[in-house]
Every structure is written in C-alpha cells, then in structure tokens.
Design an enzyme around this catalytic site. Sequence first.
Site, short mmCIF file in Angstrom:
data_model
loop_
_atom_site.label_atom_id
_atom_site.label_comp_id
_atom_site.label_asym_id
_atom_site.label_seq_id
_atom_site.Cartn_x
_atom_site.Cartn_y
_atom_site.Cartn_z
N LEU A 118 1.04 -1.26 0.13
CA LEU A 118 -0.17 0.06 0.10
C LEU A 118 0.82 1.12 -0.03
O LEU A 118 0.47 2.26 -0.70
CB LEU A 118 -0.94 -0.02 1.35
CG LEU A 118 -2.05 -0.66 1.24
CD1 LEU A 118 -3.11 -0.62 -0.13
CD2 LEU A 118 -1.95 -2.29 1.17
N ASP A 119 1.98 1.20 0.56
CA ASP A 119 3.05 2.35 0.59
C ASP A 119 3.37 2.99 -0.55
O ASP A 119 3.31 3.89 -1.08
CB ASP A 119 3.84 2.42 1.83
CG ASP A 119 4.48 3.31 2.30
OD1 ASP A 119 3.94 4.57 2.20
OD2 ASP A 119 5.63 3.27 3.05
#
Length: 683
Positions: free
Chosen positions: A405-406
Amino acid sequence: MSSDERFKSACSGKKHLRVAYPREQSVLESPTAPVTLDGALKGACENILTRRDPGGFWVFDLEADATIPSEFLILNRFMGIDVEDGIKERLAGYIRSRQLPDGGWSLYEGGFSDLSVTVKAYFALKLSGDSPNAAHMVSARRLILSLGGAARVNVFTRITLALFGQIPWRTVPAMPVQMMLLPRWFFFHMTKVSYWSRTVIAPLLVLYAKRPVCKLGPGEGLAELFVEPAEKLRRIDRFIPGSPRKNFFLLVDRALKRADFISKRLLSERALKRAEAFTIERMGEGGLGAIFPAMANAVMALKVLGYPEDDPHMARGLKALNGLIIDNGDYALCQPCLSPVWDTCLSLSALHEAGVRRGHRASRDAVKWLFDKQVMVPGDWAVKASNLEPGGWAFQFENSFYPDLDDTAMVLMSLLRAGALEKEEYRERIARAVNWIIGMQNSDGGWGAFDIDNNRLYLNDIPFADHGALLDPSTSDVTGRCIELFSMLGFSRDFPPVKRAMEFLRREQEEWGGWFGRWGVNYIYGTWSVLAGLSRANEDMNAPYIRKAVEWLKSCQNPDGGWGETCLSYNDQSLAGRGESTPSQTSWALLGLMAAGEVASGSVIRGVNYLLDSQDPGGGWDESLYTGTGFPRVFYLRYHGYSQYFPLWALGVYRRLKDGKKTCQDKVTLSSPADLRLPALKK
C-alpha cells in the site's frame, strides 16, 4: 550502562539538545535567499537527473547493518559456493570498516554495539580467513563475552549457529513443519503473519525439519565465543515474570520439543511438500519475497531438499541473491533488497514539486516504467480479498506476490504530479490501483503495508518472534499517505474510507502530539506523513490536535536549523525527535510544517537555510545516519536516495508555497472522483 542510558548521556551535550523556539520569533531571509534557493533547486534537479538509469528509473544503494554482508558470506559457505576472491575480500573489508572502537558492530550508524550483529560479523570474518588472534577479532571476542557470550544472541542468529553446528538445534524455538498444514481457524496460520514473516518462515520450516549441519574446518568454529560449552546448552529462553502470554507460549514451545519424535512422523512429508511448494511458487526473478532473509532461506531449503545448483529454481534464487551485491572496487556491499519502484516514484515527485515540467523526457520515461511495473496478478493479499482486482505496486523490480500500500499510494501520487491521469490510456490502470487501496483498508480504518487486518498481536509473544515484528497492522504513516492520495484525486473527507482513516489517525496520535513512524525514523517521519494527508483532506490545520503536532515538531529543531531523530526513539519514546540533524529528517519536518501552513514561520526558514547550507557542490546532500526502518528496534536502513530527493522535494514545496501556488499540478485534473470512473467497490 545500557545502550539507552549511554545514548541519553550522549544527548546531554549541546549538539543533541532539543531547543524550543518561541512561536512569535521572526527570522527573516537574507536578500540573496531567493537566488540561493533557485540555484540549490537547479543543482539538486540536475543531480537527480544524472542519477537516472538509462531504463528510465532510479535505484539508489540500500544499506543495512553489517548483518546482511556477513550473512551473504555465511550463506555461501553453507551452500558450498566459492565467492569470487576479490568480492569476498571487499565484503570482509566493508564489515571490518563498520567495526566500532569497543570491538562490536551496531544496528545503525551512530548506534551502540549489538551482540547478534557482532557474532555474525565475527563469524563471517573468521570464515573469510581472519585470524582469531588479529587485533580486531580479539576486540570483538572480548565484547561478545562481556555481553554474556554467543548463547545470548537473538533467534535468527541462533538458527545460523545451529546450521553450522555451533549450538544444538534443541536451543532454537520449536517450529515444526506441520505448521504448514494448520487450519486457518487455528491460533497460528501462515496467513496470520506478515508477508516478510511467511516468506522467511516457509523455507525455514524445511531447515527445521531436516536440521542440516554444515561442517566447519579446524579452527573455524566459535567455541571461544561461549561462556559455557555450547554443547551443554539446553534451554536458552527463560520465563519472564509478569508476562503470562509469553510464558504460556514458552510452555507450548517446550511441549513441542518433547513431542518432537512424534511430529517427525506425523504428516511430515506432506507438510514438507507444502513448504517446498510455497517456496518455489513465490520464487520470482527477484527471489522469494525479494528480501535477503527469505531469499537466503529459500536456496538453503532447496539445497537441503536435494536441488542441484543448476536447477532452474535454485539458479534463479542464487542469481537474485548475487544481484544484491554492489562492488565499486574499493568495497563490496550486500543490500537487503532493491528499491527501484520506491526510489523512482519519490524522485519523480521531487522533480515535479521542484518545477520540472510534465513533458520532460525523464518524467515520461519514469511514468512508462512505473506502469510497466504495476502488478496485475493476485498475490497472498487475495486470501482475504478474493474478489478484489489487483493493481498495486511492489517495492522491488519484481515481487508480484507482494505489492504494498505504501508504494502504491506513493506511485499514484507521483503519477498524478506527472499528469498521467490526463492520458486516457492510463485512467483504467490508475482506477484499478485506487480501487485496490480502498479494498485493502483494515477494519480499524487504517492501512497496513501488505495485508488486510494482519493484526493478531498475540503472535509477537511466541518464542520465535523475539524481534517483535511478526505482523503488519495499520500504521499512521501508510494511512496518512492513503488519505493524501484520495484527497489529491478529489475525494472529500466525508468519503467513508477517508473519514474512517482520519478517525484512526486521531486515535493513534501520541499524547504529546506526534505520530509513530513505522517505515521511517520515526516520529518525525510519521508526523510528516499524517500532516501531509490531513492537510490535503482539508482538515482544519488550526485544530488543537494539529497545533500540538506542529508545536512538537518546532520544539525538536536543532540549533543548526535542522531536525534529526535517533533510531533509539523506537526503544525510548522520550528520545522522539532527538538526534543529530540529517537532510532527510529535516525535509520531512519541513514538509510536515508547511502542510500545516507554517511556510513563513521562523522554524521553516531556519530549516530551509540548513538545507541550503549543507548542500554539496554536486547538488546533493551527504547523510551517513540511518533514517529508514525495516523493523523497529532490530533492523534499520540507510536509503542512499533519501538525502538526494527529499531535500529537493522540501525546497521545491517551499518555493512553490512562497510563490502562492497551492499545488504543483498545472491544472485541476478531476472535477469529481466520478471522473476517474472507479469500478464498483468489491470489498
């Protein structure tokens, strides 16, 4: 004196004092500052552009502590592979160069000696031919014995010692291979631990089941590092008063060891096949998990299972490991992994924030390269989101089972800055990635890095998890990033995922104002990530909780105008925001303050001047301290790109805001989120 006490003592000097500047204090720029700023930005842009790979991406060196190069040498000895003499000596030279005056090796630059790192470094050097009577080896041995000897190392180092017959396998926490067959409802299951844990554990279970021992030659062993003979060691892990859950799992561990003779027969072949299949299925071109510990365990497991060196799976794994080596002729370094997607999206964002036009060739090439790296196949995350279409990005060149997600949020924001949303051919790809992020939100409103609701915190108490990082729960930094992305796309703060995420961040704020940074050191990183997201979401930046964060950041500023934070803040929260100034942490603090509307404040001006004054003639910045986090308290990273693109980013934002320009985008790309044509949410 403990390492914490020694650091606090060192911080009592003037250099590390936290200085609180009065808010009303006004510090004016000199008349030449705008010229200096423009010149600094020009030099920094040229510096980044010259570092671009011909393939259109950026990848900077990624450095950990001496553990990784030590483990590379130890691994090749286990595999029976001769490392090229020149590279072997240069790796050993790098390890020697990191030794501290007291004889040990630390987890990060400026840290104190760590027993486990020191034992592995000593072992690697001894296997490389260093005499135990050499001064640096005598010094290391003296320190190891003073810290209780090699019997007190962490679990992963214990496993290494067991693999070479230096301690009995019985001293390692029980990890029966039958764990691969446990039902999903059981208190432990592979899907309940983080991606990095499961990729390390699966091949490790093969090693546990087979318990191989690599024979050492005369004089190569480590008997001199033990206070008592290693063969007499039985129970290293001890019960801890006041920790009932840890003690319960320790009892389970002892029971499993007593039943070991049963577990060897019970479904062991089926379980071994499951572990073998898991390992091979996930061994892409980047190696298992594309991180060194998992990659190393994978090739060792294949060797133990009888795979020859020329087997395609083995060859692929060894090639990926060798691809982590950097050899510049003076020294060689083994990286823990490669970071091209991360470096590329951050470099791209920094360039556009500094004013580089969207049509620049470097921007076009980077956009194309990033879309080429988008992961369009399901990975382990799909176990909990089987109806969610893939579309994220991983950290490395290839790691298709484990996008995160980052990276995905940061890549998307860089693509928006580069104008990719205005091109019709990219909209569906962007929509899939945005939808993937929405579908990966945790039930508490936050986002973790790789999985949904990977938060069974009790698992951090099993004896194997002495590093305390078995899980991947929601974190403030990743959550702030996702809020920032959605806000850039035009989603309002009332959009349910954003609203829930903002509520999560309110709960996660520390009483004194900051936010924890999981993937960067530490509270400065976390606080920047959150303030950037909240600002984009049109939160009231004069709200009391925001002002508390702002005043905390200001209070951390060093007398030289910069900001810094020691890795020890993960051990002791009283050290939050304290440490020697670094370009990257100064940039994060500036970006956080400017997001909160502080562009004209004295703190921001002093921080900008710190960056201007510390820029080198080549347009970059020098940074030897570690400001990246692998696992808090046990594993830290020096991203060599952080001191290049983050200062450029901060200075670019400063100039833009001074000029009254709200964003670096040339025009509004969306009138509403509906313009993105997101598919129906499937979570």
